[in-house]
Design a protein around this motif. Structure first.
Motif, mmCIF file in Angstrom:
data_model
loop_
_atom_site.group_PDB
_atom_site.id
_atom_site.type_symbol
_atom_site.label_atom_id
_atom_site.label_comp_id
_atom_site.label_asym_id
_atom_site.label_seq_id
_atom_site.Cartn_x
_atom_site.Cartn_y
_atom_site.Cartn_z
ATOM 1 N N MET A 1 39.322 -0.852 13.547
ATOM 2 C CA MET A 1 40.635 -1.209 13.509
ATOM 3 C C MET A 1 40.711 -2.754 13.419
ATOM 4 S SD MET A 1 43.587 -0.591 16.721
ATOM 5 C CE MET A 1 43.695 1.202 16.409
ATOM 6 N N LYS A 2 41.786 -3.232 12.753
ATOM 7 C CA LYS A 2 41.978 -4.628 12.308
ATOM 8 C C LYS A 2 42.528 -5.278 13.564
ATOM 9 C CE LYS A 2 42.057 -4.725 7.675
ATOM 10 N NZ LYS A 2 42.063 -5.288 6.460
ATOM 11 N N ASN A 3 42.383 -6.793 13.994
ATOM 12 C CA ASN A 3 42.559 -7.193 15.124
ATOM 13 C C ASN A 3 44.366 -7.340 15.254
ATOM 14 O OD1 ASN A 3 39.895 -7.747 15.639
ATOM 15 N ND2 ASN A 3 40.174 -10.195 15.210
ATOM 16 N N ASN A 4 44.932 -7.560 14.065
ATOM 17 C CA ASN A 4 46.323 -7.439 14.327
ATOM 18 C C ASN A 4 46.832 -6.213 14.750
ATOM 19 O OD1 ASN A 4 46.883 -9.984 13.289
ATOM 20 N ND2 ASN A 4 47.464 -9.468 11.268
ATOM 21 N N ASN A 5 46.280 -4.972 14.395
ATOM 22 C CA ASN A 5 46.743 -3.847 14.895
ATOM 23 C C ASN A 5 46.569 -3.580 16.455
ATOM 24 O OD1 ASN A 5 47.651 -2.869 12.467
ATOM 25 N ND2 ASN A 5 46.066 -2.233 11.703
ATOM 26 N N ILE A 6 45.253 -4.060 16.659
ATOM 27 C CA ILE A 6 44.743 -3.982 18.141
ATOM 28 C C ILE A 6 45.816 -4.796 18.920
ATOM 29 C CG2 ILE A 6 43.042 -5.004 19.940
ATOM 30 C CD1 ILE A 6 41.054 -4.211 17.537
ATOM 31 N N VAL A 7 46.237 -6.000 18.624
ATOM 32 C CA VAL A 7 47.184 -6.758 19.202
ATOM 33 C C VAL A 7 48.596 -6.193 19.221
ATOM 34 C CG1 VAL A 7 48.216 -9.120 19.226
ATOM 35 C CG2 VAL A 7 45.851 -8.861 18.968
ATOM 36 N N LYS A 8 48.951 -5.450 18.254
ATOM 37 C CA LYS A 8 50.211 -4.930 18.312
ATOM 38 C C LYS A 8 50.350 -3.945 19.104
ATOM 39 C CE LYS A 8 52.178 -5.835 13.262
ATOM 40 N NZ LYS A 8 52.526 -5.128 12.055
ATOM 41 N N LYS A 9 49.154 -3.032 19.158
ATOM 42 C CA LYS A 9 49.097 -2.060 20.209
ATOM 43 C C LYS A 9 48.958 -2.488 21.597
ATOM 44 C CE LYS A 9 47.248 2.620 20.661
ATOM 45 N NZ LYS A 9 46.301 3.716 20.218
ATOM 46 N N ALA A 10 48.344 -3.445 21.859
ATOM 47 C CA ALA A 10 48.142 -3.907 23.285
ATOM 48 C C ALA A 10 49.336 -4.710 23.627
ATOM 49 C CB ALA A 10 46.998 -4.856 23.351
ATOM 50 N N THR A 11 50.298 -5.349 22.728
ATOM 51 C CA THR A 11 51.206 -6.299 23.559
ATOM 52 C C THR A 11 52.272 -5.512 24.416
ATOM 53 O OG1 THR A 11 50.946 -7.970 21.664
ATOM 54 C CG2 THR A 11 53.192 -7.776 22.547
ATOM 55 N N PRO A 12 52.841 -4.223 23.839
ATOM 56 C CA PRO A 12 53.814 -3.690 24.804
ATOM 57 C C PRO A 12 53.023 -3.155 25.846
ATOM 58 C CG PRO A 12 53.523 -2.603 22.633
ATOM 59 C CD PRO A 12 52.827 -3.503 22.566
ATOM 60 N N ILE A 13 51.828 -2.953 25.796
ATOM 61 C CA ILE A 13 51.375 -2.422 27.255
ATOM 62 C C ILE A 13 51.253 -3.389 28.214
ATOM 63 C CG2 ILE A 13 49.008 -1.500 27.885
ATOM 64 C CD1 ILE A 13 48.671 -0.009 25.282
ATOM 65 N N GLY A 14 50.805 -4.612 27.645
ATOM 66 C CA GLY A 14 50.672 -5.810 28.628
ATOM 67 C C GLY A 14 52.033 -6.227 29.103
ATOM 68 N N THR A 15 53.257 -6.023 28.158
ATOM 69 C CA THR A 15 54.387 -6.467 28.611
ATOM 70 C C THR A 15 54.886 -5.478 29.656
ATOM 71 O OG1 THR A 15 54.999 -7.283 26.461
ATOM 72 C CG2 THR A 15 56.806 -6.923 27.790
ATOM 73 N N GLU A 16 54.739 -3.915 29.674
ATOM 74 C CA GLU A 16 55.203 -3.221 30.364
ATOM 75 C C GLU A 16 54.475 -3.270 31.583
ATOM 76 O OE1 GLU A 16 56.960 -0.469 32.551
ATOM 77 O OE2 GLU A 16 57.736 -1.238 30.848
ATOM 78 N N TYR A 17 52.961 -3.651 31.567
ATOM 79 C CA TYR A 17 52.248 -3.781 32.637
ATOM 80 C C TYR A 17 52.691 -4.874 33.873
ATOM 81 C CZ TYR A 17 48.020 -3.962 35.918
ATOM 82 O OH TYR A 17 47.331 -3.794 36.728
ATOM 83 N N PHE A 18 53.078 -5.970 33.412
ATOM 84 C CA PHE A 18 53.694 -7.154 34.145
ATOM 85 C C PHE A 18 54.719 -6.776 34.550
ATOM 86 C CE2 PHE A 18 50.529 -9.810 32.087
ATOM 87 C CZ PHE A 18 49.740 -10.428 33.087
ATOM 88 N N LYS A 19 55.925 -5.991 33.829
ATOM 89 C CA LYS A 19 57.001 -5.599 34.160
ATOM 90 C C LYS A 19 56.947 -4.691 35.681
ATOM 91 C CE LYS A 19 61.432 -5.976 33.999
ATOM 92 N NZ LYS A 19 62.119 -6.924 34.509
ATOM 93 N N SER A 20 56.098 -3.639 35.344
ATOM 94 C CA SER A 20 56.257 -2.393 36.303
ATOM 95 C C SER A 20 55.317 -2.775 37.375
ATOM 96 C CB SER A 20 55.615 -1.263 35.760
ATOM 97 O OG SER A 20 54.069 -1.317 35.286
#
Length: 89
Positions: A1-20
């Protein structure tokens, strides 16, 4: 998996983690993807929205997309006793 795809997939997970978990909205501004042979991890860096001086980070395993480590301002961790789960930066 390319780095951009990894970051794209991880970003909403990180955002939601901090929010919840901490009830804060964050903005990610940088990332670091480690090679799989080193450790399959992406680290997202940013700040608490509204205050660029409140730096945060989150490390996510990109094989499982589980949060492995969180860093942020001391006040964020004071509401919970996260012994060993959060680091202050």
């Amino acid at each position: 998996m390319k780095n951009n795809n990894i970051v794209k997939k991880a970003t909403p997970i990180g955002t939601e983690y901090f929010k919840s978990k901490y009830n804060v909205t964050v903005k990610f501004t940088d990332s670091q993807v480690f090679a799989g042979y080193v450790y399959p991890q992406v680290v997202l860096y940013g700040y608490v929205k509204g205050d660029v001086n409140q730096k945060i980070s989150i490390a996510i395993n990109y094989n499982t997309y589980e949060v492995e480590h969180v860093g942020g301002p001391k006040w964020m961790f004071e509401s919970e006793q996260l012994f060993g789960q959060g680091a202050l930066i």
